[in-house]
Design a protein around this motif. Structure first.
Motif, PDB file in Angstrom:
ATOM      1  N   PRO A 297     -31.156 -39.393 -11.715  1.00  0.00           N
ATOM      2  CA  PRO A 297     -30.313 -37.972 -11.895  1.00  0.00           C
ATOM      3  C   PRO A 297     -30.794 -37.190 -10.707  1.00  0.00           C
ATOM      4  N   VAL A 298     -32.028 -37.233 -10.018  1.00  0.00           N
ATOM      5  CA  VAL A 298     -32.157 -36.464  -8.871  1.00  0.00           C
ATOM      6  C   VAL A 298     -31.299 -36.559  -7.638  1.00  0.00           C
ATOM      7  N   ALA A 299     -30.586 -37.569  -7.673  1.00  0.00           N
ATOM      8  CA  ALA A 299     -29.510 -37.335  -6.494  1.00  0.00           C
ATOM      9  C   ALA A 299     -28.426 -36.396  -6.898  1.00  0.00           C
ATOM     10  N   GLY A 300     -28.227 -35.777  -7.729  1.00  0.00           N
ATOM     11  CA  GLY A 300     -27.497 -34.628  -8.203  1.00  0.00           C
ATOM     12  C   GLY A 300     -28.252 -33.176  -7.882  1.00  0.00           C
ATOM     13  N   ASN A 301     -29.374 -33.133  -7.493  1.00  0.00           N
ATOM     14  CA  ASN A 301     -30.116 -32.040  -7.116  1.00  0.00           C
ATOM     15  C   ASN A 301     -29.769 -31.583  -5.671  1.00  0.00           C
ATOM     16  N   ILE A 302     -29.434 -30.432  -5.778  1.00  0.00           N
ATOM     17  CA  ILE A 302     -29.086 -29.669  -4.420  1.00  0.00           C
ATOM     18  C   ILE A 302     -29.978 -29.850  -3.365  1.00  0.00           C
TER      19      ILE A 302
ATOM     20  N   TYR B  70     -37.517 -43.059   9.100  1.00  0.00           N
ATOM     21  CA  TYR B  70     -37.819 -44.207   7.968  1.00  0.00           C
ATOM     22  C   TYR B  70     -38.573 -43.348   6.769  1.00  0.00           C
ATOM     23  N   ALA B  71     -39.540 -42.448   7.097  1.00  0.00           N
ATOM     24  CA  ALA B  71     -40.184 -41.911   5.705  1.00  0.00           C
ATOM     25  C   ALA B  71     -39.330 -40.920   4.886  1.00  0.00           C
ATOM     26  N   VAL B  72     -38.402 -40.316   5.620  1.00  0.00           N
ATOM     27  CA  VAL B  72     -37.469 -39.217   4.602  1.00  0.00           C
ATOM     28  C   VAL B  72     -36.519 -40.374   3.806  1.00  0.00           C
ATOM     29  N   PRO B  73     -35.983 -41.436   4.250  1.00  0.00           N
ATOM     30  CA  PRO B  73     -35.207 -42.207   3.260  1.00  0.00           C
ATOM     31  C   PRO B  73     -35.947 -43.024   2.360  1.00  0.00           C
ATOM     32  N   ALA B  74     -37.267 -43.108   2.802  1.00  0.00           N
ATOM     33  CA  ALA B  74     -38.185 -43.702   1.784  1.00  0.00           C
ATOM     34  C   ALA B  74     -38.360 -42.925   0.594  1.00  0.00           C
ATOM     35  N   ALA B  75     -38.844 -41.517   0.899  1.00  0.00           N
ATOM     36  CA  ALA B  75     -38.962 -40.691  -0.274  1.00  0.00           C
ATOM     37  C   ALA B  75     -37.896 -40.386  -0.892  1.00  0.00           C
TER      38      ALA B  75
ATOM     39  N   ARG C 262     -29.784 -33.651  -2.199  1.00  0.00           N
ATOM     40  CA  ARG C 262     -28.575 -33.956  -1.325  1.00  0.00           C
ATOM     41  C   ARG C 262     -28.709 -33.006  -0.131  1.00  0.00           C
ATOM     42  N   SER C 263     -28.939 -31.882  -0.161  1.00  0.00           N
ATOM     43  CA  SER C 263     -29.262 -31.206   1.301  1.00  0.00           C
ATOM     44  C   SER C 263     -30.044 -32.082   2.340  1.00  0.00           C
ATOM     45  N   LEU C 264     -31.122 -32.332   1.848  1.00  0.00           N
ATOM     46  CA  LEU C 264     -32.052 -33.071   2.818  1.00  0.00           C
ATOM     47  C   LEU C 264     -31.226 -34.382   3.034  1.00  0.00           C
ATOM     48  N   LEU C 265     -30.589 -35.043   2.212  1.00  0.00           N
ATOM     49  CA  LEU C 265     -30.051 -36.406   2.376  1.00  0.00           C
ATOM     50  C   LEU C 265     -28.677 -36.090   3.427  1.00  0.00           C
ATOM     51  N   ASP C 266     -28.140 -34.946   3.307  1.00  0.00           N
ATOM     52  CA  ASP C 266     -26.903 -34.705   4.066  1.00  0.00           C
ATOM     53  C   ASP C 266     -27.637 -34.488   5.640  1.00  0.00           C
ATOM     54  N   LEU C 267     -28.615 -33.735   5.707  1.00  0.00           N
ATOM     55  CA  LEU C 267     -29.118 -33.453   7.172  1.00  0.00           C
ATOM     56  C   LEU C 267     -29.724 -34.723   7.545  1.00  0.00           C
TER      57      LEU C 267
END
Length: 167
Positions: free
Chosen positions: A61-66, A46-51, A69-74
């Motif tokens: 625009p941070v959603a376009g940052n590699i 839960y902490a990862v999606p919170a951050a 996105r890599s952390l999100l995909d993992l």
């Protein structure tokens, strides 16, 4: 043209607010895991999606940052694997309503994370129409489910002892 710009600004603010609400939900969901039998796993879940959602709330625009996105995909991949494992366990062992089973509540938590993170990954700069309505509904849904589960005395009676001591 001015009306379109105004509606775009409003939808952007609603998107940011929805992400802020979800960041708060994920932070609260992580906080209540301190007395779980395996708190480290669930706090991180839960902490990862919170951050990540807080970052989108503060600066979309941070959603376009590699790196973002890599952390999100993992994290999404881990949530999908965890959901599959919990889903299999529930189908093999569930004795009652899945919300009465601890694994069912854990599965719903992972599904909420997966759906919201997928929305964050695919969201355009501005949202509108049905997509925005879904986002707004989904940002309130976890709080409504939490409230429902909390006020449902029958459901609370079936909770394991570690779930009864925090809230």
């Amino acid at each position: 043209m001015a009306l379109s710009a105004a509606s775009g600004a409003a939808s952007s603010k609603l998107w940011r607010l929805s992400n802020f609400l979800m960041a708060a939900f994920f932070a609260l969901a992580g906080a209540v895991q301190v007395n779980d039998p395996d708190p480290g796993f669930w706090i991180v879940a839960y902490a990862v999606p919170a951050a990540l959602t807080l970052a989108v709330s503060l600066h979309p625009p941070v959603a376009g940052n590699i790196l973002w996105r890599s952390l999100l995909d993992l994290h999404l991949a881990a949530c999908v694997v965890g959901s599959a494992i919990l889903g299999y366990s529930l189908s093999a062992n569930a004795r009652k309503n899945i919300l009465h089973e601890e694994e069912g509540r854990e599965l719903f938590g992972l599904l909420i994370v997966t759906v919201w993170m997928s929305l964050c990954r695919s969201a355009r700069k501005t949202l509108g129409g049905v997509h925005l309505a879904v986002v707004i509904f989904l940002s309130f849904f976890p709080f409504l489910m939490w409230l429902y589960i909390y006020v449902n005395s029958e459901m609370r009676a079936s909770w394991p002892s570690h779930c009864k001591t925090l809230i």
